[in-house]
Design a protein around this motif. Sequence first.
Motif, PDB file in Angstrom:
ATOM      1  N   GLN A   1       0.847  -1.198   0.000  1.00  0.00           N
ATOM      2  CA  GLN A   1       0.000   0.000   0.000  1.00  0.00           C
ATOM      3  C   GLN A   1       0.871   1.232   0.000  1.00  0.00           C
ATOM      4  OE1 GLN A   1      -3.323   0.475   3.007  1.00  0.00           O
ATOM      5  NE2 GLN A   1      -2.049   2.213   3.617  1.00  0.00           N
ATOM      6  N   PHE A   2       0.608   2.170  -0.896  1.00  0.00           N
ATOM      7  CA  PHE A   2       1.325   3.441  -0.892  1.00  0.00           C
ATOM      8  C   PHE A   2       0.603   4.398   0.056  1.00  0.00           C
ATOM      9  CE2 PHE A   2       3.791   6.941  -1.953  1.00  0.00           C
ATOM     10  CZ  PHE A   2       2.957   8.022  -2.201  1.00  0.00           C
ATOM     11  N   SER A   3       1.358   5.070   0.894  1.00  0.00           N
ATOM     12  CA  SER A   3       0.833   6.105   1.787  1.00  0.00           C
ATOM     13  C   SER A   3      -0.351   5.562   2.604  1.00  0.00           C
ATOM     14  CB  SER A   3       0.443   7.327   0.946  1.00  0.00           C
ATOM     15  OG  SER A   3       0.173   8.437   1.769  1.00  0.00           O
ATOM     16  N   ASP A   4      -1.364   6.397   2.770  1.00  0.00           N
ATOM     17  CA  ASP A   4      -2.525   5.964   3.592  1.00  0.00           C
ATOM     18  C   ASP A   4      -3.700   5.674   2.670  1.00  0.00           C
ATOM     19  OD1 ASP A   4      -3.041   9.439   4.657  1.00  0.00           O
ATOM     20  OD2 ASP A   4      -2.981   8.481   2.693  1.00  0.00           O
TER      21      ASP A   4
ATOM     22  N   ARG B   1       0.676   2.886   7.140  1.00  0.00           N
ATOM     23  CA  ARG B   1       1.118   3.745   6.029  1.00  0.00           C
ATOM     24  C   ARG B   1       2.306   3.119   5.320  1.00  0.00           C
ATOM     25  NH1 ARG B   1       1.419   8.885   8.302  1.00  0.00           N
ATOM     26  NH2 ARG B   1       3.529   8.455   8.921  1.00  0.00           N
ATOM     27  N   HIS B   2       2.222   3.084   4.026  1.00  0.00           N
ATOM     28  CA  HIS B   2       3.234   2.519   3.125  1.00  0.00           C
ATOM     29  C   HIS B   2       3.359   1.001   3.209  1.00  0.00           C
ATOM     30  CE1 HIS B   2       4.167   6.422   1.786  1.00  0.00           C
ATOM     31  NE2 HIS B   2       4.879   6.800   2.820  1.00  0.00           N
ATOM     32  N   GLY B   3       2.379   0.364   3.875  1.00  0.00           N
ATOM     33  CA  GLY B   3       2.373  -1.102   3.890  1.00  0.00           C
ATOM     34  C   GLY B   3       3.421  -1.678   4.836  1.00  0.00           C
TER      35      GLY B   3
ATOM     36  N   ALA C   1       6.267  -3.786   3.674  1.00  0.00           N
ATOM     37  CA  ALA C   1       7.548  -4.242   3.066  1.00  0.00           C
ATOM     38  C   ALA C   1       8.747  -3.553   3.710  1.00  0.00           C
ATOM     39  CB  ALA C   1       7.537  -3.982   1.563  1.00  0.00           C
ATOM     40  N   ARG C   2       8.608  -2.285   4.086  1.00  0.00           N
ATOM     41  CA  ARG C   2       9.774  -1.535   4.599  1.00  0.00           C
ATOM     42  C   ARG C   2      10.102  -1.886   6.053  1.00  0.00           C
ATOM     43  NH1 ARG C   2       7.823   4.737   5.727  1.00  0.00           N
ATOM     44  NH2 ARG C   2       5.936   4.222   6.922  1.00  0.00           N
ATOM     45  N   THR C   3       9.205  -2.664   6.690  1.00  0.00           N
ATOM     46  CA  THR C   3       9.463  -3.043   8.095  1.00  0.00           C
ATOM     47  C   THR C   3       9.520  -4.555   8.263  1.00  0.00           C
ATOM     48  OG1 THR C   3       7.096  -2.774   8.505  1.00  0.00           O
ATOM     49  CG2 THR C   3       8.549  -0.938   9.173  1.00  0.00           C
TER      50      THR C   3
ATOM     51  N   THR D   1      11.965   7.441  -2.718  1.00  0.00           N
ATOM     52  CA  THR D   1      13.354   7.884  -2.816  1.00  0.00           C
ATOM     53  C   THR D   1      13.599   9.265  -2.226  1.00  0.00           C
ATOM     54  OG1 THR D   1      13.512   6.568  -4.834  1.00  0.00           O
ATOM     55  CG2 THR D   1      15.242   8.192  -4.483  1.00  0.00           C
ATOM     56  N   TYR D   2      14.490   9.315  -1.230  1.00  0.00           N
ATOM     57  CA  TYR D   2      14.903  10.592  -0.597  1.00  0.00           C
ATOM     58  C   TYR D   2      16.153  11.090  -1.320  1.00  0.00           C
ATOM     59  CZ  TYR D   2      11.946   9.892   3.608  1.00  0.00           C
ATOM     60  OH  TYR D   2      10.898   9.747   4.500  1.00  0.00           O
ATOM     61  N   LEU D   3      15.990  12.042  -2.218  1.00  0.00           N
ATOM     62  CA  LEU D   3      17.142  12.600  -2.938  1.00  0.00           C
ATOM     63  C   LEU D   3      17.776  13.694  -2.085  1.00  0.00           C
ATOM     64  CD1 LEU D   3      15.612  12.729  -6.515  1.00  0.00           C
ATOM     65  CD2 LEU D   3      17.249  11.064  -5.606  1.00  0.00           C
TER      66      LEU D   3
ATOM     67  N   ILE E   1      11.388  12.135  -4.501  1.00  0.00           N
ATOM     68  CA  ILE E   1      10.797  11.937  -5.831  1.00  0.00           C
ATOM     69  C   ILE E   1      10.631  10.435  -5.957  1.00  0.00           C
ATOM     70  CG2 ILE E   1      11.072  12.189  -8.317  1.00  0.00           C
ATOM     71  CD1 ILE E   1      12.624  14.734  -7.872  1.00  0.00           C
ATOM     72  N   GLU E   2       9.382   9.996  -5.876  1.00  0.00           N
ATOM     73  CA  GLU E   2       9.095   8.573  -5.651  1.00  0.00           C
ATOM     74  C   GLU E   2       8.418   7.939  -6.868  1.00  0.00           C
ATOM     75  OE1 GLU E   2       6.575   8.741  -2.165  1.00  0.00           O
ATOM     76  OE2 GLU E   2       7.634  10.549  -1.530  1.00  0.00           O
ATOM     77  N   ALA E   3       9.048   6.934  -7.404  1.00  0.00           N
ATOM     78  CA  ALA E   3       8.391   6.159  -8.480  1.00  0.00           C
ATOM     79  C   ALA E   3       7.215   5.446  -7.825  1.00  0.00           C
ATOM     80  CB  ALA E   3       9.372   5.153  -9.051  1.00  0.00           C
TER      81      ALA E   3
HETATM   82  O1  TA6 Z   1       5.155   9.991  -0.119  1.00  0.00           O
HETATM   83  C1  TA6 Z   1       4.615  10.993   0.637  1.00  0.00           C
HETATM   84  C2  TA6 Z   1       4.071  10.469   1.957  1.00  0.00           C
HETATM   85  O2  TA6 Z   1       2.988   9.594   1.749  1.00  0.00           O
HETATM   86  C3  TA6 Z   1       3.694  11.665   2.798  1.00  0.00           C
HETATM   87  O3  TA6 Z   1       2.286  11.828   2.878  1.00  0.00           O
HETATM   88  C4  TA6 Z   1       4.369  11.393   4.140  1.00  0.00           C
HETATM   89  O4  TA6 Z   1       3.515  10.645   4.977  1.00  0.00           O
HETATM   90  C5  TA6 Z   1       5.598  10.619   3.678  1.00  0.00           C
HETATM   91  O5  TA6 Z   1       5.091   9.734   2.687  1.00  0.00           O
HETATM   92  C6  TA6 Z   1       6.403   9.956   4.759  1.00  0.00           C
HETATM   93  O6  TA6 Z   1       5.716   8.870   5.292  1.00  0.00           O
HETATM   94  P1  TA6 Z   1       6.424   8.110   6.546  1.00  0.00           P
HETATM   95  O7  TA6 Z   1       5.446   7.040   6.946  1.00  0.00           O
HETATM   96  O8  TA6 Z   1       7.730   7.540   6.042  1.00  0.00           O
HETATM   97  O9  TA6 Z   1       6.666   9.163   7.598  1.00  0.00           O
END
Ligand code: TA6
Length: 283
Positions: free
Chosen positions: A71-74, A80-82, A84-86, A156-158, A257-259
């Motif tokens: 899941q992307f974001s909320d 949030r963001h599903g 995979a990252r944890t 991606t955090y540039l 800048i996130e794909a």
């Molecule tokens: O990609 C943008 C976003 O969805 C923002 O709304 C903000 O929540 C950001 O991601 C960071 O999310 P995080 O859960 O890593 O703090």
Amino acid sequence: MGAHIEETTFHGQPVLALQSADGARALVSLFGAQVLAWQPARGDEALYLSEEALFDGRSPIRGGIPVCFPQFSDRGRLPRHGFARTEPWALRETRGKERYAMAVFGLCENDQTLALWPHAFEAELTLALEGQRLDVEFEVTNTGHAPFAFTAALHTYLRVREVEHVRVEGLSGLMYQEHGDRHRTTHRDGADALVVDGPLDRLYTGVTRPLLLQEPHRNLSIETEGFPDAAIWNPWEESSAALPDLPAGGFRRFLCIEAAAARQRIELEAGQSWWGRQTLIAL
Ligand code: TA6
């Protein structure tokens, strides 16, 4: 001399350190299969990693390239963001005999993921490093017997010297939605280039052209395949206060800048796969 790839630790967490024959370097945590650092063969570190990032093996790591899936974001009921990252990913393969360095990481369903999202899947993250280029590919396969749908992104955090001195070209004329807009109003970007002079949290759709991040001292191109959208985020001062893993003023040192494949969910039948790629080139 070929590439060099080594399993080591970073802030107590297992990571893979890669170096291509021409000296490009990257660091990837097994936790989340998250690229934490990337330095092209010629140039400085190109990713932002918060000095306050948590490395407790549970919390998301603030910076680098977090993998957002399923899941992307909320945009759904998952965290949030599903997940995979944890989750801890497995190192599946490394290749370092050629001039480039490559590594493949894998994640499949487990008790934790099934409790959140009742689907069998195989996710693979492939990273290839050489010269001025970093390729990150993300593939998802439905290994279950029923269809499922997901959204995803490479968050991606540039790293930038000063976010107010940055311009992003390539978004002009594209449609976008502001995050948090309950009505999800769609706007058309009419500017020649995107500049950051306040909080920014947009999802652009129909992103087919490469984007160009311009700073006074350097440029970086962002090309994607398979990801139809791009999320652009900077929390600015206000939202930063709610992020304890971001130091004061840290928002000035990055632009995300996130794909993304976020506007439309990706639907996979049993046995089907989806694939996306984000390529960063330091110019
Ligand atoms: O990609 C943008 C976003 O969805 C923002 O709304 C903000 O929540 C950001 O991601 C960071 O999310 P995080 O859960 O890593 O703090």
